[in-house]
Scaffold this active site. Structure first.
Site, mmCIF file in Angstrom:
data_model
loop_
_atom_site.group_PDB
_atom_site.id
_atom_site.type_symbol
_atom_site.label_atom_id
_atom_site.label_comp_id
_atom_site.label_asym_id
_atom_site.label_seq_id
_atom_site.Cartn_x
_atom_site.Cartn_y
_atom_site.Cartn_z
ATOM 1 N N GLU A 147 36.709 36.589 35.462
ATOM 2 C CA GLU A 147 35.905 37.480 34.612
ATOM 3 C C GLU A 147 34.819 36.730 33.843
ATOM 4 O O GLU A 147 33.708 37.239 33.653
ATOM 5 C CB GLU A 147 36.826 38.217 33.622
ATOM 6 C CG GLU A 147 36.133 39.219 32.729
ATOM 7 C CD GLU A 147 35.495 40.352 33.526
ATOM 8 O OE1 GLU A 147 36.230 41.154 34.098
ATOM 9 O OE2 GLU A 147 34.247 40.429 33.571
ATOM 10 N N LYS A 223 25.524 33.833 39.454
ATOM 11 C CA LYS A 223 26.199 35.067 39.027
ATOM 12 C C LYS A 223 25.832 36.224 39.957
ATOM 13 O O LYS A 223 26.670 37.086 40.263
ATOM 14 C CB LYS A 223 25.818 35.389 37.583
ATOM 15 C CG LYS A 223 26.300 34.332 36.588
ATOM 16 C CD LYS A 223 25.624 34.492 35.242
ATOM 17 C CE LYS A 223 26.047 33.409 34.270
ATOM 18 N NZ LYS A 223 25.221 33.368 33.055
#
Ligand SMILES: NC(=O)c1ccc[n+]([C@@H]2O[C@H](COP(=O)([O-])OP(=O)(O)OC[C@H]3O[C@@H](n4cnc5c(N)ncnc54)[C@H](OP(=O)(O)O)[C@@H]3O)[C@@H](O)[C@H]2O)c1
Length: 452
Positions: A147, A223
């Protein structure tokens, strides 16, 4: 990713039926690792109330133990060898927060092979080796949580994997690098130059001493690769991702953009086109001031996700920093502990398996453009430039040339209709060859941030 992993079997047998303690091996006690350690102590009771499990750090691996005396770590907890964590049969969860790729890869792989659950915040590791590590974790039937790897404290991985599980993801737009957003905000709002704004970000601890991966766009690129994988089942290779940083952005461009109602943001674009092709790119873009993303300032991050059922969703929060990032790691730890202690297993969302569409070469991606040219201020210049643009089949939306003194060089700014990046680059190359064009043209995308 399956039920309680292998390495947990011994430790599960030792648990009391009332309060279950799950030991954690923490590799890395830097910015994020120290946050995880402190916040697990601070909110440990709350976590226990909510999960029925006590999460307890048992061992911590660091490089230099002498640096960490201020944290009052109990004696014997620190080690300089992360293998001590993996070897400990009482530790079923390894948290990788050492950063970098080479050693982190060894650590994560070793832990998975030992049957340990792994939690990591390492986007560079996943962007480069995610394909292999996820496959390995699947094969070994151990969960891998990450996460904290995207947008720090914003729970975007959970959102896509769990809350949006029933949606085809049409597009994701992210402001997912706090350092560059801080620099662009300060340049735009306080009129600072790029170097000055970067220096300020470093002095405030927002940028690393070596900020290369932030300002060249690759931190956001890593990302974006993870988000593309979650959305479309693809591990897009880094060489397939078009990444541009913010080092070329000047006050002139920010002023032009603002004057036309746009903000300048480093935006990660992950989207599927009508022919099932995926684009994954990171570029400084002009986005409409009226879009909520234009008001994401300073080090804050935001991610807009478009799903075919849900429509538009927007996630906003701290994209980095000790507390925000540790909040994400702790959320993974709670899931990991739940997964270990709940014999029925827990639903932590899907692991992408589909391969929806191929990657779209960047030259075929479509957008509108901003083009700024430094030119001689003399008759015929605008005509020769617009002729080249028309010859490439690109329409001009607007053209601005602020007045300058006679004989001075001028800035000519053009807003252009939608065209492929390849065709736009050809036009710009031809324009750059004109004698009246005095500097390297500045070409930026204009993004409306909508689902297609
Ligand atoms: N910083 C953020 O806001 C943020 C946000 C999201 C994700 N992340 C990710 O989280 C990870 C950690 O970032 P960070 O900012 O916390 O890094 P950091 O401050 O540089 O801390 C790294 C820690 O790892 C330890 N370490 C390094 N190599 C080691 C090795 N071989 N064996 C044992 N320990 C080792 C260091 O030990 P010493 O202290 O003894 O040198 C240090 O405690 C990175 O992957 C980063 O990309 C960070």
């Amino acid at each position: 990713m399956g039920n309680a992993p292998r390495a947990a079997e011994g430790f599960l047998n030792n648990m009391s039926s009332e309060l279950k303690t799950v030991f954690v091996g923490l590799a890395g006690l830097g910015n994020v690792g120290a946050g995880v350690y402190k916040n697990l102590l601070k909110n440990g009771d709350l976590l226990t109330d909510r999960t029925g499990v006590r999460l307890q750090v048992k061992r911590i691996a660091v490089r230099s133990p002498e640096k960490h005396v201020g944290l009052q770590i109990p004696e014997g907890m620190l080690t300089t060898d992360w293998r001590d964590l993996v070897r400990d049969p009482e530790i079923p969860i390894i948290v990788e927060l050492i950063g970098g790729v080479t050693e982190a890869y060894d650590l994560v792989k070793t832990a998975i092979l030992a049957g340990k659950t792994v939690v990591t915040g390492n986007k560079a590791l996943l962007a480069g080796h995610g394909y292999e590590l996820v496959a390995l974790a699947e094969r070994e039937d151990v969960p891998l949580y990450f996460e904290a790897a995207v947008a720090g404290g914003i729970p975007i991985i959970k959102a896509v994997r769990e809350a949006l599980i029933g949606n085809h993801i049409q597009a994701i737009y992210g402001i997912i690098n706090g350092t560059t957003n801080y620099i662009l905000t300060r340049m735009s709002e306080a009129g600072l130059g790029y170097g000055e704004a970067l220096g300020e970000a470093q002095a405030l601890g927002y940028a690393e001493a070596d900020p290369t991966l932030d300002v060249n766009g690759w931190d956001a690129g890593h990302k974006a690769i993870i988000l593309a994988w979650l959305s479309y089942g693809h591990w897009v290779k880094p060489e397939q991702v078009h990444v541009e940083g913010i080092t070329q952005i000047s006050q002139t461009d920010l002023t032009f953009a603002r004057g036309m109602g746009y903000a300048m943001k480093l935006v990660a674009v992950i989207r599927l086109d009508a022919t099932n092709h995926i684009e994954v790119r990171v570029q400084p873009c002009l986005i409409p001031q009226s879009n909520i993303m234009a008001n994401v300032h300073g080090v804050m991050n935001a991610v807009a996700v478009y799903g075919d059922i849900v429509g538009e969703t927007l996630f906003y929060g701290s994209g980095a920093g000790q507390n925000a990032t540790s909040s994400s790691v702790i959320s993974d730890l709670a899931d990991a502990a739940d997964n270990l202690t709940n014999e029925a297993g827990t639903n932590n969302g899907f692991v992408p398996q589909g391969h929806y569409g191929a990657c779209l070469p960047v030259d075929e991606t479509l957008s509108r453009y901003y083009l700024r040219l430094r030119v001689d201020d003399r008759p015929g210049v605008v005509a020769s430039i617009s002729t080249i643009i028309a010859e490439h089949g690109i329409g001009i939306l607007s053209l601005v040339q602020p007045e300058v003194d006679a004989g001075a060089d001028a800035d000519l700014m053009l807003m252009l209709h939608q065209a492929t990046f390849g065709r736009m680059k050809q036009a710009v190359a031809a324009i750059a060859g004109l004698e009246c064009v005095l500097a390297v043209p500045v070409l930026l995308r204009v993004e409306t941030l909508k689902a297609r």
